[in-house]
Design a protein around this motif. Sequence first.
Motif, PDB file in Angstrom:
ATOM      1  N   ILE A   1      -0.219   1.848   2.727  1.00  8.85           N
ATOM      2  CA  ILE A   1      -0.459   1.761   1.379  1.00  8.85           C
ATOM      3  C   ILE A   1       0.490   2.111   0.628  1.00  8.85           C
ATOM      4  O   ILE A   1       1.012   1.703  -0.258  1.00  8.85           O
ATOM      5  CB  ILE A   1      -2.015   2.522   1.036  1.00  8.85           C
ATOM      6  N   LEU A   2       1.304   3.330   0.783  1.00  4.89           N
ATOM      7  CA  LEU A   2       2.240   4.059   0.250  1.00  4.89           C
ATOM      8  C   LEU A   2       3.469   3.102   0.260  1.00  4.89           C
ATOM      9  O   LEU A   2       4.273   2.961  -0.858  1.00  4.89           O
ATOM     10  CB  LEU A   2       2.572   5.356   0.371  1.00  4.89           C
ATOM     11  N   LEU A   3       3.612   2.813   1.636  1.00  3.46           N
ATOM     12  CA  LEU A   3       5.007   1.875   1.888  1.00  3.46           C
ATOM     13  C   LEU A   3       4.660   0.601   0.711  1.00  3.46           C
ATOM     14  O   LEU A   3       5.802  -0.003   0.313  1.00  3.46           O
ATOM     15  CB  LEU A   3       5.132   1.646   3.381  1.00  3.46           C
TER      16      LEU A   3
ATOM     17  N   SER B   1       4.663   1.076  -2.919  1.00  2.00           N
ATOM     18  CA  SER B   1       5.852   1.634  -3.549  1.00  2.00           C
ATOM     19  C   SER B   1       6.808   0.414  -3.671  1.00  2.00           C
ATOM     20  O   SER B   1       7.739   0.004  -4.446  1.00  2.00           O
ATOM     21  CB  SER B   1       6.589   2.724  -2.998  1.00  2.00           C
ATOM     22  N   LEU B   2       6.867  -0.300  -2.657  1.00  2.00           N
ATOM     23  CA  LEU B   2       7.988  -1.553  -2.458  1.00  2.00           C
ATOM     24  C   LEU B   2       7.542  -2.605  -3.576  1.00  2.00           C
ATOM     25  O   LEU B   2       8.273  -3.052  -4.243  1.00  2.00           O
ATOM     26  CB  LEU B   2       8.042  -2.216  -0.942  1.00  2.00           C
ATOM     27  N   TRP B   3       6.162  -2.998  -3.562  1.00  2.00           N
ATOM     28  CA  TRP B   3       5.709  -3.779  -4.469  1.00  2.00           C
ATOM     29  C   TRP B   3       6.004  -3.421  -5.927  1.00  2.00           C
ATOM     30  O   TRP B   3       6.665  -4.254  -6.728  1.00  2.00           O
ATOM     31  CB  TRP B   3       4.283  -4.289  -4.538  1.00  2.00           C
ATOM     32  N   ALA B   4       5.746  -2.302  -6.278  1.00  2.00           N
ATOM     33  CA  ALA B   4       6.105  -1.666  -7.575  1.00  2.00           C
ATOM     34  C   ALA B   4       7.703  -1.728  -7.959  1.00  2.00           C
ATOM     35  O   ALA B   4       7.931  -2.166  -9.208  1.00  2.00           O
ATOM     36  CB  ALA B   4       5.591  -0.182  -7.969  1.00  2.00           C
ATOM     37  N   MET B   5       8.411  -1.329  -7.055  1.00  6.34           N
ATOM     38  CA  MET B   5      10.038  -1.348  -7.260  1.00  6.34           C
ATOM     39  C   MET B   5      10.346  -2.923  -7.612  1.00  6.34           C
ATOM     40  O   MET B   5      11.005  -3.132  -8.519  1.00  6.34           O
ATOM     41  CB  MET B   5      10.526  -0.816  -5.911  1.00  6.34           C
TER      42      MET B   5
END
Length: 320
Positions: free
Chosen positions: A229-231, A234-238
């Motif tokens: 979920i973190l990976l 964070s990739l989507w948010a970036m």
Amino acid sequence: MSMLSGHASTTQPACLGFCGRSFISTNYSEEATSTSSLSQCGACSFGYRSNATSICVPCETPLQAYDWMYLLFIALLPLLLHMQFIRVARKYCRTRYYEVSEYLCVILENVIACVISVLIYPPRFSFFLNGCEKTGLKEWYPACYNPKIGYTKTMRCTYEVVFPLYSITFVHHMILMGAIFTLRSILYCAMLYKAYNAKPYYLAIVSVPLLVMIHSVLSGLIFYSFPYILLIGSLWAMCFHLALEGKRPLKEMIVRLATSPTHWVFLTITMLMLSFGVVALITPLDIQYRWSLLCLVPVPLVFYLITIPFSNPATTMRLI
């Protein structure tokens, strides 16, 4: 304190499911052999779980690194969510001073909730936590594994098998709600009642019960999947944040990212979350040079910047 198996104790048969027997008049010890002090099979007390001999023993195993990272993930969820609420409401803010003051208030609320939650669990008044050993997903849902006697009568043996990972989240969110009602109300009454929109405050109040509901149902799944979920998050948010800048030349994009404090803060947070996900993913693995995988954290950002010229269909057609 391994998971209950089919092995029976030397004096009485093993209990079914997660049920266990508690000592009524004497404390548990390795030399205890009297069967008169044992209760019938049932749910263990808070902070206990049944061992291989179906005896409820206290959970005194120090939490592992993965357990602490799960608790950190649970604590970061409301923090990042509430900070995002403030960021969305930025257009209603008159000055950056009021915005920063609410950011600091959100951080203080979550720190208070985390500290108090850890201090009230055993060993109390210390920043260490003891818990039960875990072996599988079904230990998070003991209510689904209550044994049936004669296929008709259900034996109620529901208790917190994964102590304290399940209950401490509810305690944390309850304390967080109290901190929000207290600190944020004081902040709005003292400073922001005329200069700032109250939407972040109301959204924070609504979001905490929603997080509690999600945790009550999906806690076990989240425990084993939060690194992914973190990976992904964070990739989507970036990518979403960088995409808001539009199609710019590579040099211009780098200059904007390097000179804007907003970009610096947001990209730092996303990179830290990405690093956190990688660490949580590789911690349980027993492979050589596993920490070298942290070198891959900047790769998504670099890849996005390098491929900016290829994101324009017209440019791509010219290259072909």
